[in-house]
Scaffold this motif. Structure first.
Motif, mmCIF file in Angstrom:
data_model
loop_
_atom_site.group_PDB
_atom_site.id
_atom_site.type_symbol
_atom_site.label_atom_id
_atom_site.label_comp_id
_atom_site.label_asym_id
_atom_site.label_seq_id
_atom_site.Cartn_x
_atom_site.Cartn_y
_atom_site.Cartn_z
ATOM 1 N N ALA A 17 3.629 -4.867 -11.100
ATOM 2 C CA ALA A 17 2.446 -4.995 -10.252
ATOM 3 C C ALA A 17 2.493 -3.929 -9.157
ATOM 4 O O ALA A 17 3.563 -3.603 -8.647
ATOM 5 N N PRO A 19 2.358 -2.438 -5.571
ATOM 6 C CA PRO A 19 2.696 -3.087 -4.297
ATOM 7 C C PRO A 19 1.444 -3.264 -3.442
ATOM 8 O O PRO A 19 0.498 -2.491 -3.545
ATOM 9 N N GLU A 20 1.467 -4.299 -2.648
ATOM 10 C CA GLU A 20 0.352 -4.521 -1.715
ATOM 11 C C GLU A 20 0.353 -3.409 -0.681
ATOM 12 O O GLU A 20 1.428 -3.011 -0.209
ATOM 13 N N PRO A 21 -0.808 -2.901 -0.319
ATOM 14 C CA PRO A 21 -0.843 -1.873 0.731
ATOM 15 C C PRO A 21 -0.276 -2.441 2.037
ATOM 16 O O PRO A 21 -0.407 -3.624 2.329
ATOM 17 N N SER A 23 0.095 -3.415 5.803
ATOM 18 C CA SER A 23 -0.880 -3.841 6.805
ATOM 19 C C SER A 23 -0.807 -2.924 8.019
ATOM 20 O O SER A 23 0.202 -2.259 8.265
#
Length: 164
Positions: A17, A19-21, A23
């Motif tokens: 998956a 990675p989440e950006p 914050s």
């Protein structure tokens, strides 16, 4: 679902998956740590310069260490290496020359030009300061785990690529 769809669906399942950006808050935390680090580096540069000579300014220290590291160098190449104006280099070179830390040597391939070279005294003093600082860094990082140190190196390398 036909065979092509099954292959595509199976391939998608095996991909990691994304990675989440990060914050803005996390990036702000990194920015704060860099601010603290840069302040510490500025203080350390003043301390290192003073250990070389009480009248040596941080900018002169940076120039001197660059000359020691690079070996004899033309003023123009030094200015390019440090991303600064040649007039700044000329002023700093004059100060370092007056302190006895650098000397000019005629370029044998172009007698009109000269190299700027560190004196043996300057090389010795810079090496002493560098060795003491390196020992401090190594002592501190040896308290970390091997994996953490390697991860730090990896993350710094990635950061260097981003900020190019």
């Amino acid at each position: 679902m036909d065979n092509t769809d099954r292959v595509a669906a199976g391939s998608a399942a095996t991909l990691p998956a994304a990675p989440e950006p990060a914050s803005d808050a996390a990036i702000s935390d990194v920015e704060e740590q860099f601010t603290r680090l840069f302040n510490q580096v500025g203080t350390a540069m003043r301390d290192r310069a003073e250990r070389i000579h009480p009248d040596l300014q941080p900018g002169g220290y940076k120039l001197l260490t660059t000359i020691v590291r690079s070996g004899p160098i033309h003023a123009g190449a030094l200015a390019a290496m440090l991303y600064t104006d040649k007039s700044v280099i000329s002023r700093q070179v004059k100060l370092l020359e007056d302190m006895g830390f650098i000397e000019r040597k005629t370029d044998p391939t172009d007698r009109r030009a000269s190299f700027i070279a560190a004196t043996p005294e300057a090389i010795e003093k810079v090496d002493e300061v560098r060795a003491a600082d390196q020992a401090t860094l190594y002592r501190g990082l040896r308290r970390w785990g091997e994996e953490d140190v390697r991860r730090l190196a990896e993350l710094l390398a990635r950061l260097n690529e981003v900020t190019r």
